[in-house]
Scaffold this active site. Sequence first.
Site, PDB file in Angstrom:
ATOM      1  N   PHE A 249       0.834  -1.202   0.000  1.00  0.00           N
ATOM      2  CA  PHE A 249       0.000   0.000   0.000  1.00  0.00           C
ATOM      3  C   PHE A 249       0.869   1.253   0.000  1.00  0.00           C
ATOM      4  O   PHE A 249       1.799   1.387   0.787  1.00  0.00           O
ATOM      5  CB  PHE A 249      -0.910  -0.005   1.226  1.00  0.00           C
ATOM      6  CG  PHE A 249      -1.771   1.220   1.359  1.00  0.00           C
ATOM      7  CD1 PHE A 249      -2.707   1.535   0.381  1.00  0.00           C
ATOM      8  CD2 PHE A 249      -1.650   2.050   2.466  1.00  0.00           C
ATOM      9  CE1 PHE A 249      -3.513   2.658   0.506  1.00  0.00           C
ATOM     10  CE2 PHE A 249      -2.457   3.176   2.597  1.00  0.00           C
ATOM     11  CZ  PHE A 249      -3.391   3.484   1.614  1.00  0.00           C
ATOM     12  N   GLU A 250       0.587   2.165  -0.907  1.00  0.00           N
ATOM     13  CA  GLU A 250       1.277   3.451  -0.992  1.00  0.00           C
ATOM     14  C   GLU A 250       0.221   4.547  -0.808  1.00  0.00           C
ATOM     15  O   GLU A 250      -0.558   4.828  -1.727  1.00  0.00           O
ATOM     16  CB  GLU A 250       1.986   3.585  -2.335  1.00  0.00           C
ATOM     17  CG  GLU A 250       2.543   4.972  -2.649  1.00  0.00           C
ATOM     18  CD  GLU A 250       3.350   5.592  -1.534  1.00  0.00           C
ATOM     19  OE1 GLU A 250       2.813   6.489  -0.850  1.00  0.00           O
ATOM     20  OE2 GLU A 250       4.507   5.187  -1.326  1.00  0.00           O
ATOM     21  N   PRO A 251       0.149   5.170   0.362  1.00  0.00           N
ATOM     22  CA  PRO A 251      -0.951   6.090   0.664  1.00  0.00           C
ATOM     23  C   PRO A 251      -0.976   7.353  -0.183  1.00  0.00           C
ATOM     24  O   PRO A 251      -2.004   8.035  -0.239  1.00  0.00           O
ATOM     25  CB  PRO A 251      -0.730   6.428   2.145  1.00  0.00           C
ATOM     26  CG  PRO A 251       0.709   6.146   2.408  1.00  0.00           C
ATOM     27  CD  PRO A 251       1.062   4.994   1.516  1.00  0.00           C
ATOM     28  N   ARG A 252       0.135   7.666  -0.873  1.00  0.00           N
ATOM     29  CA  ARG A 252       0.160   8.872  -1.710  1.00  0.00           C
ATOM     30  C   ARG A 252      -0.224   8.596  -3.154  1.00  0.00           C
ATOM     31  O   ARG A 252      -0.392   9.528  -3.942  1.00  0.00           O
ATOM     32  CB  ARG A 252       1.567   9.482  -1.695  1.00  0.00           C
ATOM     33  CG  ARG A 252       2.103   9.849  -0.325  1.00  0.00           C
ATOM     34  CD  ARG A 252       3.592  10.151  -0.408  1.00  0.00           C
ATOM     35  NE  ARG A 252       4.337   8.975  -0.857  1.00  0.00           N
ATOM     36  CZ  ARG A 252       5.556   9.022  -1.405  1.00  0.00           C
ATOM     37  NH1 ARG A 252       6.164  10.193  -1.586  1.00  0.00           N
ATOM     38  NH2 ARG A 252       6.162   7.910  -1.786  1.00  0.00           N
ATOM     39  N   ASP A 256      -3.917   3.403  -5.503  1.00  0.00           N
ATOM     40  CA  ASP A 256      -4.339   2.929  -4.190  1.00  0.00           C
ATOM     41  C   ASP A 256      -5.533   3.731  -3.673  1.00  0.00           C
ATOM     42  O   ASP A 256      -6.491   3.178  -3.110  1.00  0.00           O
ATOM     43  CB  ASP A 256      -3.173   3.029  -3.204  1.00  0.00           C
ATOM     44  CG  ASP A 256      -1.934   2.295  -3.685  1.00  0.00           C
ATOM     45  OD1 ASP A 256      -1.422   2.645  -4.755  1.00  0.00           O
ATOM     46  OD2 ASP A 256      -1.473   1.370  -3.001  1.00  0.00           O
TER      47      ASP A 256
END
Length: 487
Positions: A249-252, A256
């Site tokens: 997971f890459e929140p930026r 995603d």
Amino acid sequence: MKKVLWLVAGLLMTAGSSAQKDAFAEKLFENYSDFKEESITKRRIKHENVLALLEDLESDKDLQIQKVGESIERRSLHLISLGSGDTDVFLWSQMHGDESTATMAIFDILNFFNSDEFQSEKEEILKNLRIHFLPMLNPDGAEKFTRRNALGIDVNRDALRLQSPEAKTLKRIRDSLDADFGFNLHDQSKYYNAERTEKPATISFLAPAYNYEKEINEVRGNAMKVIVKMNEVLQQFAPGQVGRYNDDFEPRAFGDNIQRWGTSTILIESGGYPEDPEKQEIRKLNFVSILSALKAIASESYKAEDISAYENIPNNDRMLFDLKLKGLTYELNGKPYVLDLGVNRSENDLEGNSEFYYSGRIVDQGDLSTSYGYKQIDASGMSLEYGKIYANKINSENELQQLDAGKLLQQGYAYVKVEASMLDNKYSNFPLNLVSEDFEVNKGLQPGKDANFFLYENGEVEYAVINGFLVDPNKAESQIRNTLIYK
């Protein structure tokens, strides 16, 4: 002569008879030339190319084209919409300016919908779907054929802060459409392979995670099912050449977050394919797989796919070289050593960023037994020697062309001294590198060194490696795209 193993275009073949074939995809593949947009055949496309294509499409009454934003440098962003269905599908390409394979495929797809062929399939798709294309999200990056935008940021890491106008446009369009499905279209390095195989990850997929736990809800599950369908299709034409991208997971990241916002998101990464520097074969695979996915969504046939098959797609690995030499003998300080060499050729953009030349370098050496090459040879029993400099200075282009390049290569020459005025360019089309009068060969085998050397067997040149290209001295002109100029 030792056998050279080539990952050639013959990889693109029908899979084994045990695989169930998709008739629609097979027909698309066979008839692709009817839809290919011939005005764009190279990856380094510009905003002006997109504008010209949009102008040609304006007469199509079934398309709606609207300006939806501008880049930092005031280049327009456009959304192309068609279909009348209740399910919205949003496809965006070239978020990274140097990732244009799917941009080309989008215009092929638009040609498909504007054709007289496949009437029943098109009717089903357009009756059930409303399809939206944003074909070049980062035109400023495309202008310089670079990943980042004019602000120097990665647009795909701007989903939270929304600093760039390109990111703001993407978020606004996604939200206004509240799209059911999204296709996030990218390119990845050609050096990715399908894990533990010699085959390139020509197409890689990802159903991005929407949280750190990588949970699978209905939204993400639907994306996985569509990917399973697309993988089944691609196995017909590029068996074993599909990978699965890392799902940390890459929140930026937009993929995603768009998954988190409720749009079933499919990431497509176009990687490498043998002897396809402009990614035209991969463009074709994008065309076939995306249209197959649209048909599966329109018919809802994707719902029958087994999510567990998503996990069976091999992971992406990065273990490919342009050239791998296995087991050659290298002498250092009077002692022989056995080394594998990995050689890659980098693309260097020329002025205007529309064309490029190659520079080949050694990127790894040692035990490379877990790696592979687009071209690879068993060099056991061969010894490596550095290329020599041809003693006679050349004073004109005409004089240079009189040289017998093949004969010079057979004698172990990799460099030709030339008059200073012939050193003004960055590269040469002559099969040997051009050098200044005071040039000296930089000996010492290390990663990062230019790849110009010879492989000898029984005292004779078996192969030349010139600017990273593996060369049969008798076929040098056809096997080397360019050499380098050393001032």
